[in-house]
Design an enzyme around this catalytic site. Structure first.
Site, mmCIF file in Angstrom:
data_model
loop_
_atom_site.group_PDB
_atom_site.id
_atom_site.type_symbol
_atom_site.label_atom_id
_atom_site.label_comp_id
_atom_site.label_asym_id
_atom_site.label_seq_id
_atom_site.Cartn_x
_atom_site.Cartn_y
_atom_site.Cartn_z
ATOM 1 N N ARG A 174 56.926 36.155 43.493
ATOM 2 C CA ARG A 174 56.242 37.167 44.305
ATOM 3 C C ARG A 174 56.347 36.788 45.779
ATOM 4 N NH1 ARG A 174 50.366 38.567 41.779
ATOM 5 N NH2 ARG A 174 49.713 38.271 43.930
ATOM 6 N N ARG B 126 54.591 30.061 40.169
ATOM 7 C CA ARG B 126 54.528 31.291 39.375
ATOM 8 C C ARG B 126 55.806 32.116 39.522
ATOM 9 N NH1 ARG B 126 49.715 35.471 40.138
ATOM 10 N NH2 ARG B 126 50.341 35.319 42.319
ATOM 11 N N LYS C 154 43.549 35.134 36.136
ATOM 12 C CA LYS C 154 42.921 36.410 35.767
ATOM 13 C C LYS C 154 43.932 37.360 35.114
ATOM 14 C CE LYS C 154 41.868 37.298 40.065
ATOM 15 N NZ LYS C 154 42.550 36.169 40.741
ATOM 16 N N ARG D 218 36.484 42.513 45.330
ATOM 17 C CA ARG D 218 36.799 41.306 46.080
ATOM 18 C C ARG D 218 35.842 41.124 47.244
ATOM 19 N NH1 ARG D 218 42.392 41.173 44.367
ATOM 20 N NH2 ARG D 218 43.301 39.203 44.990
ATOM 21 N N ARG E 99 45.566 33.265 51.472
ATOM 22 C CA ARG E 99 44.857 34.015 50.424
ATOM 23 C C ARG E 99 43.651 33.214 49.928
ATOM 24 N NH1 ARG E 99 49.548 34.792 46.421
ATOM 25 N NH2 ARG E 99 47.997 35.715 45.044
HETATM 26 P P1 AP5 Z 1 47.886 34.483 37.171
HETATM 27 O O1 AP5 Z 1 47.335 34.890 35.855
HETATM 28 O O2 AP5 Z 1 49.022 35.260 37.714
HETATM 29 O O3 AP5 Z 1 46.699 34.351 38.248
HETATM 30 P P2 AP5 Z 1 45.805 35.461 38.938
HETATM 31 O O4 AP5 Z 1 44.406 34.942 38.959
HETATM 32 O O5 AP5 Z 1 46.030 36.797 38.313
HETATM 33 O O6 AP5 Z 1 46.400 35.372 40.397
HETATM 34 P P3 AP5 Z 1 46.900 36.494 41.408
HETATM 35 O O7 AP5 Z 1 47.671 35.770 42.471
HETATM 36 O O8 AP5 Z 1 47.623 37.611 40.743
HETATM 37 O O9 AP5 Z 1 45.567 36.984 41.951
HETATM 38 P P4 AP5 Z 1 45.329 37.560 43.290
HETATM 39 O O10 AP5 Z 1 43.935 37.933 43.053
HETATM 40 O O11 AP5 Z 1 45.556 36.812 44.523
HETATM 41 O O12 AP5 Z 1 46.481 38.667 43.432
HETATM 42 P P5 AP5 Z 1 46.469 40.206 43.187
HETATM 43 O O13 AP5 Z 1 47.741 40.568 42.585
HETATM 44 O O14 AP5 Z 1 45.191 40.640 42.540
HETATM 45 O O15 AP5 Z 1 48.283 32.926 37.045
HETATM 46 C C1 AP5 Z 1 48.857 32.216 38.142
HETATM 47 C C2 AP5 Z 1 49.928 31.232 37.633
HETATM 48 O O16 AP5 Z 1 49.315 30.224 36.833
HETATM 49 C C3 AP5 Z 1 50.977 31.898 36.719
HETATM 50 O O17 AP5 Z 1 52.212 31.291 36.980
HETATM 51 C C4 AP5 Z 1 50.508 31.581 35.302
HETATM 52 O O18 AP5 Z 1 51.602 31.519 34.409
HETATM 53 C C5 AP5 Z 1 49.849 30.218 35.496
HETATM 54 N N1 AP5 Z 1 48.716 30.003 34.607
HETATM 55 C C6 AP5 Z 1 47.788 30.943 34.226
HETATM 56 N N2 AP5 Z 1 46.860 30.369 33.416
HETATM 57 C C7 AP5 Z 1 47.212 29.068 33.309
HETATM 58 C C8 AP5 Z 1 46.641 27.940 32.618
HETATM 59 N N3 AP5 Z 1 45.507 28.056 31.904
HETATM 60 N N4 AP5 Z 1 47.253 26.731 32.745
HETATM 61 C C9 AP5 Z 1 48.386 26.588 33.504
HETATM 62 N N5 AP5 Z 1 48.978 27.607 34.164
HETATM 63 C C10 AP5 Z 1 48.396 28.836 34.078
HETATM 64 O O19 AP5 Z 1 46.390 40.744 44.696
HETATM 65 C C11 AP5 Z 1 47.474 40.611 45.590
HETATM 66 C C12 AP5 Z 1 47.084 41.198 46.939
HETATM 67 O O20 AP5 Z 1 46.733 42.581 46.805
HETATM 68 C C13 AP5 Z 1 45.862 40.557 47.621
HETATM 69 O O21 AP5 Z 1 46.210 39.400 48.334
HETATM 70 C C14 AP5 Z 1 45.415 41.712 48.531
HETATM 71 O O22 AP5 Z 1 46.245 41.806 49.678
HETATM 72 C C15 AP5 Z 1 45.672 42.946 47.685
HETATM 73 N N6 AP5 Z 1 44.493 43.345 46.885
HETATM 74 C C16 AP5 Z 1 44.419 43.396 45.524
HETATM 75 N N7 AP5 Z 1 43.192 43.803 45.135
HETATM 76 C C17 AP5 Z 1 42.488 44.001 46.271
HETATM 77 C C18 AP5 Z 1 41.150 44.398 46.529
HETATM 78 N N8 AP5 Z 1 40.282 44.674 45.524
HETATM 79 N N9 AP5 Z 1 40.738 44.480 47.807
HETATM 80 C C19 AP5 Z 1 41.573 44.221 48.833
HETATM 81 N N10 AP5 Z 1 42.863 43.838 48.672
HETATM 82 C C20 AP5 Z 1 43.319 43.718 47.388
#
Ligand code: AP5
Length: 211
Positions: A158, A125, A14, A89, A169
């Site tokens: 991270r 990552r 994402k 979420r 997660r």
């Molecule tokens: P990446 O693009 O980083 O994936 P992502 O879907 O953004 O994953 P995140 O881990 O950032 O999502 P998340 O939802 O868990 O974390 P967030 O920061 O929102 O890609 C991942 C890897 O794959 C990278 O290395 C990339 O290079 C590679 N890649 C990408 N596309 C590819 C492809 N096509 N082919 C091969 N490789 C590829 O949230 C973190 C924490 O914050 C949560 O756990 C929670 O505690 C809190 N939080 C955030 N939002 C909320 C909410 N709304 N409610 C409650 N808690 C929240």
């Protein structure tokens, strides 16, 4: 305001896709994960609260997240097209968006991919400490090891990308996702993308959907 939400498991890409889109088109990328990580870096009250949940892979409480996103969206210009990455979420978060006429979701795009691939993506990552740009040690490496291609910042792992936290997660994601999928399906706003393909191919599909 035009609002598109990206749904999908941690590691489904994402953030990568939202960043690519906002670099080439006039989209505003809003990542709740990035907002929380910045709050942690700055040592704010929000950051202190969020850290206790994020380090364990748990969700930050709805009341905190809903307040945060309302506040952030209210500061944007009304004609902007916002890509919401990481929110909603939970169904309660989706309902909070829906309850305000100015934050109606236009479409919810679900990034679909199998769990074993997600574990490999997340543990491999690396992210820029300065600008948050994601890389992957194998699939999308930075040109110079440990250095961000975009801003020259330090590229690190991270703290929630260690395998035990990643598994937690994913568990939480699966416990919440069906409710969200049903919610947006019923409103006929759900679109699905298979993201087990190169990032550029996913980007092309998204650009079509967002036209
Ligand atoms: P990446 O693009 O980083 O994936 P992502 O879907 O953004 O994953 P995140 O881990 O950032 O999502 P998340 O939802 O868990 O974390 P967030 O920061 O929102 O890609 C991942 C890897 O794959 C990278 O290395 C990339 O290079 C590679 N890649 C990408 N596309 C590819 C492809 N096509 N082919 C091969 N490789 C590829 O949230 C973190 C924490 O914050 C949560 O756990 C929670 O505690 C809190 N939080 C955030 N939002 C909320 C909410 N709304 N409610 C409650 N808690 C929240």
């Amino acid at each position: 305001m035009r609002l598109t939400v990206f749904l999908g498991a941690p590691g489904s890409g994402k953030g990568t896709q939202a960043k690519m889109l906002s670099q080439r088109e006039r989209f505003v990328h809003l990542s709740t994960g990035d907002i929380l990580r910045n709050a942690i870096k700055e040592g704010t009250l929000l950051g202190k609260e969020a850290k206790t949940f994020m380090d364990k892979g748990e969700l930050v409480p709805d009341s905190t997240m809903i307040g945060l996103i309302k506040d952030t969206l209210s500061q944007l210009k009304p004609n902007q097209h916002v890509l919401l990455d990481g929110f909603p979420r939970t169904v309660a978060q989706a309902e909070a968006l829906n309850s305000n006429p100015t934050t109606q979701v236009e479409q919810a795009i679900l990034f679909e991919i199998a769990d074993p691939l997600l574990i490999e993506r997340l543990t491999g990552r690396r992210v820029c400490k300065q600008c948050g740009q994601p890389f992957h040690m194998k699939h999308i490496p930075s040109r110079k090891e440990g250095v961000c291609d975009l801003c020259g910042g330090q590229v690190v792992q991270r703290s929630d990308d260690h395998e035990d936290v990643v598994r937690r997660r994913l568990e939480i994601f699966h416990s919440q996702n069906k409710g969200l999928v049903d919610y947006y399906s019923e409103k006929q706003k759900l679109k699905r993308i298979n993201v087990d393909q190169p990032a550029d191919s996913v980007q092309k599909i998204l650009m079509e959907l967002l036209k």
